[in-house]
Structure formats: C-alpha cells, structure tokens
Design an enzyme around this catalytic site. Sequence first.
Site: not given
Ligand SMILES: CSC[C@H]1O[C@H](OP(=O)(O)O)[C@H](O)[C@@H]1O
Length: 367
Positions: A67, A259, A270
């Site tokens: 995010a 997120d 996630k």
């Molecule tokens: C600090 S990152 C927050 C969050 O983003 C990740 O999702 P993605 O890899 O699909 O962008 C994941 O949900 C993390 O926890």
Amino acid sequence: MNNSKESQFSPTPSSGTQSTGTVALRWLGASLELLDQRLLPAQEQWLTLATASGVSQCIRDMVVRGAPAIGISAAYGVALAARQATASDWRAQIQEAIRDLAASRPTAVNLFWALQRMERVFVGCGTPSEALARLENEAVAIHQEDLAANLTMADYALEAMGFSAGAEGAAQVSVLTHCNTGALATGGYGTALGVIRRLHEKNLLKQVYADETRPWLQGSRLTAWELMRDGIPVTLNADGAAAAILAAGEVRWIIVGADRITANGDVANKIGTYSLAVLARHHKVGFMVVAPSTTVDMDLQSGADIPIEERDGIEVREIRGIPLAPEEVSVFNPVFDVTPASLIDVIVTEKGVVRNPDIIGMRNLFG
Ligand SMILES: CSC[C@H]1O[C@H](OP(=O)(O)O)[C@H](O)[C@@H]1O
C-alpha cells in the site's frame, strides 16, 4: 522501461535507527527506478520508468506493490508526468496521468491519498516549470514522510507490546506475520516488518514465522528474502501451518499491515489476514495491525464499503507458467479480505495507537 544500476535518491532513516539496505524504489530526478518484485528472490532486476503510464503499468503488474509503496510510486509518476508535459495542454496531460494512476489498483487507499495530495499541489501551479518543481518536491516529501512514519510506528508498537523504552533485556518474543510489509512495501524500513526490525534491533525477537502468503507468495519470495538480508531469524511456513504454530503456544503476537482501515476500525489486508485474526482470538494471541495514517479512510464507515481487488485466476492456477491446477478450473482470487475491528487488539499508526479499535477510538485519533 529498461534496467539500470545507478541511483541518486533513497531517503536515509532518521538518526538513532538501523537503516535497512533494502529499498523498493529509487528516485533519480528524471526517472523512477523500481525493483521488479515479480522476479524476487531469484533475480534483483531494476526497471527505470520515465513516464506516468509506465509507473501505472508497474503498479498494475505488481512490479511494485504494498500500500505505501504504491502511493509513493504513484506520486513520483505524477512528477514524471509534469516532466513530460511541456505542450500547451500540459494541465490536461498531468490530469490524465493522475486518472490513469488512480485506476491502477483499487484497494490500497494510500494510492488515492497520494494522488489527491499531488493534485492539490498541481491545481496551484501556474506553469509547467512550476508544476515540475513543486510536484517533484511533494513526491519526495511523501516518500520521506512514509519512512519517518515507519520508524515512529516501530516505537509505538513496542510500547503497545509492553516493551517500554530500554527494555533490551526483557524476555524475547516470537511473532507471526503475513504477506510482505517491509521496505519492499513502503518507503523503507516497513510497517509490520518495521516492528519486527525494531524488536530485532533491541534483541527482543526470538523468531518470526512468515506465512508464504499464497497465491502471490509475498511471504516466501519477499519477506523471507528481506529478513534474511538483515540477519533476522525468520522461519517460512505454509499458510495452512499458522494454526498449528499458534496452537504450539510460542507465538505471542500476529503483526500485519493494512491496505485500508475504515472509520470503525475494520481492516482490509492481504487475503488470509481475517483467518489469522480468528485464530489469534481463539488462541489468545495478540493481533496487531501496523499502518501509517495514509492507510486510514475515515470516509468509509466499515469494511463492507472497501473495494476488494480480484486478480486473474492464473495467479492461483499457475506459478511462473507451471500449471498447479486444471487449466479450465474456475478460480476465486480476491487478493484482500476484511478483518472486523472486533478481532483486532491494536492498530498502530504514526499518529498514535488505537486499542480494541472502534469508531470512537478511530475518531479520537483521526477526527
Ligand atoms: C505495508 S504493505 C500493506 C499491504 O500491501 C500488500 O498487498 P499487495 O502485496 O497485494 O500490494 C499486503 O496486503 C500488505 O499487508
């Protein structure tokens, strides 16, 4: 987009804290470098972006993900648009870049927060050269503020865990984390992984269990790689092993990122986070969400209002082109789920901590 080795800019953490060598992105002034996270851990390959559309595609394709990192990358994308927009319709070109970046991924509110902040600066610019200078400065500020927030949250989290300042000699703790919330997902140091880094720095960390985090494997490919580079004791586990790990009784906290956090304290994160929260409550393990205030969306009343991204089923059916399931099988592939505030023990942000989050606690901190 091409590969490159040199870099000019990556913010250094404030003094008094161990910096991490891992970064997800590097601002060069006239271009943005992104570490292609799709190739980790086998290859460390950097892409160099000179256009907003290139950055937008990299967010869509998860070259860069996480995010805060998505928001920071988008902010630099707007700065690149200003550098490219020299024609008479420069305003329209920058506005189109903002629109395109906003369409890259739907769930992480950090993306929209960053773009709205850049747009507020943009509308006050009278010339292309003013836009270029001010938008670049704003993107750099967003980047550096995120890193500073992570360092602050690490301190708040340790206090919330009962480790007061100077607790170096206290009994060590084992934790479990999900997905990747480290320097690869942020402006540096990490959110949940920033807490883990700080525990390690203070010799308070016995062990980190990292869920592999199917289907995109942020845990096995990114978190294990990032923590091992820093010499942090990490054990990789299948997502399905989390219950047995908690049942064994060693883990005292589950620490995750977010997120989007809504006004009542519900958290989108996630896929698989919700099940961890249920397990944590059953096993009386602390459940901590660590996220900067740029992840908080007080305009949404509850998690039911959060747009949950669904990605192509091929991410579940295959790994790097190797079939894992029948080609025609239907797939349900939401990449986030919502954990109700009632299952969260504490939300840690750089503005403060909300214990047993609810709408009152969220409003006290975020208005
Ligand atoms: C600090 S990152 C927050 C969050 O983003 C990740 O999702 P993605 O890899 O699909 O962008 C994941 O949900 C993390 O926890």
